[in-house]
Each structure stands twice: as C-alpha cells, then as structure tokens.
Design a protein around this motif. Structure first.
Motif: not given
Length: 218
Positions: A141, A137-139
């Motif tokens: 970290n 996912r892009q979120d």
C-alpha cells in the motif's frame, strides 16, 4: 487608496514568532511586534489576528518542507529517491526546528490543507514508482508505506529535539528505512546501496546544521 501588503513584513512576523518560541518567550499580540516598529494592527492586517498568525506559521512549516522535498532530484532508482526524501525531511526539521514543531499543532488549522498534503504525496508517488520497477511488491500500500517512512523521520526528529535521545540517534534513520523497504520486497543488498546513495545525496549537498549529527554510512 489601499496599501499593498509587504510580503517581507509577513515573513518577518512569522520568523519573529518562531524565534520567540525557540527562546520560550510568550507569543502575544503585543510581544510579537515589540521592537519591530509595527503596531499590533499589523498582526490583524497580515493574519487577521493571532489565530491567523499561528495558522500561517503552520503553513510556512509545510511550505518549507515542500520546497526541500521538491528540490530532491528524481533518478532512475526510486528507492534511492525515497531515502533522499527521508534525509531531506530530517534536514528540513533540523534547519527549521521551531516551525517544525508548530506544523503538527492540530489546535490551529492550515491556510491551505491541500498544499500540505502534497508533502506526503511526494512519497506516495515515489513508492508507486518503486512498485512499477519491481523493487517493491505489488500488494504494498503506497500511502501506508509513505506514512511509515514519514513516521520514522518524524519520530527520530521529535525524540532528538525534545529529548531523550542524543543527536547521534539520527544516524539510525537510513538503516531503519532500509529495513522497511526490504520488508516490502526489495533485495537487501541492492536496497542498502540505494538507500546509502540517497542518504548521501542530501548530506553532501545540504549539510545538516552545525552541531547536529550527520547520517553515517550504512
């Protein structure tokens, strides 16, 4: 005329100190040169003293880890590459157990802290690749995930080398990484296959030291 320092002597002293740690012998100015034909002045010449020797040992541990991680080839599958980096981390720790322990002795500094940071950055870069290909996912970290991946390997090696876990516990590393990557959005089946390929790539090309457990299939 100033004599040129011999890199082989520097390496020999680092290796000798590491071997003494393995044998649980006291590492002192006199003991580290005993039987080598060198005087205690050699420790000052090459390291500036005993504190410098400990710093050099820590640095050598990270240097060898960096070398092993850099040897892991990149592929079109970043999740596979993350698993291969994890396996290389374990392999390095098992091949260099004494230097590995010294690496994390914060009582002494490092000769080049930036160089040691690159070992973690190799994982960060690969996580970013996985995000770029839509596997994670892009979120997510990247630094946090890289740190979590490192913690899995470090925890397993530490518990095995220092007890109480048996060497067979290392077999769980691949499954733990797969679970972590799935939590970041990767498809379970695809993730399992990628991690298996990455884990196998290191196991097959650089077998774990004799007497140590090898990762099993997922």
């Amino acid at each position: 005329m100033v004599r040129t320092k011999d890199p082989a002597v520097r390496t020999m002293l680092i290796e000798r100190a590491a071997q003494m740690l393995r044998a649980r012998e006291p590492v002192t100015l006199c003991s580290v040169v005993a039987g080598t034909g060198l005087s205690t002045m050699a420790v000052y010449t090459y390291f500036g003293g005993m504190d410098g020797l400990w710093r050099a040992m820590r640095q050598e541990g990270f240097t060898r880890l960096a070398r092993n991680l850099e040897a892991v080839p990149s592929s079109a599958d970043p999740v596979r590459d993350l698993a291969a980096l994890g396996a290389a981390y374990l392999s390095n720790a098992l091949a260099n157990p004494d230097l590995y322990r010294v690496m994390f002795d914060a009582g002494f500094g490092l000769e080049d802290p930036a160089a040691s940071d690159e070992t973690l950055q190799s994982l960060v870069h690969t996580v970013e690749r996985a995000k770029g290909t839509g596997r994670f996912r892009q979120d997510v970290n990247a630094l946090a995930l890289a740190t979590q991946s490192w913690a899995i390997g470090h925890g397993l090696v530490s518990l095995v080398s220092n007890g109480p876990l048996p060497v067979q516990a290392l077999d769980h590393g691949a499954a733990m990484l797969a679970a972590l990557f799935v939590s970041c959005g990767d498809d379970p089946g695809r993730c399992r296959r990628s991690v298996e390929r990455g884990w196998r790539s290191i196991r097959d090309s650089e077998p774990f030291p004799a007497g140590q457990a090898q990762p099993t299939d997922l």
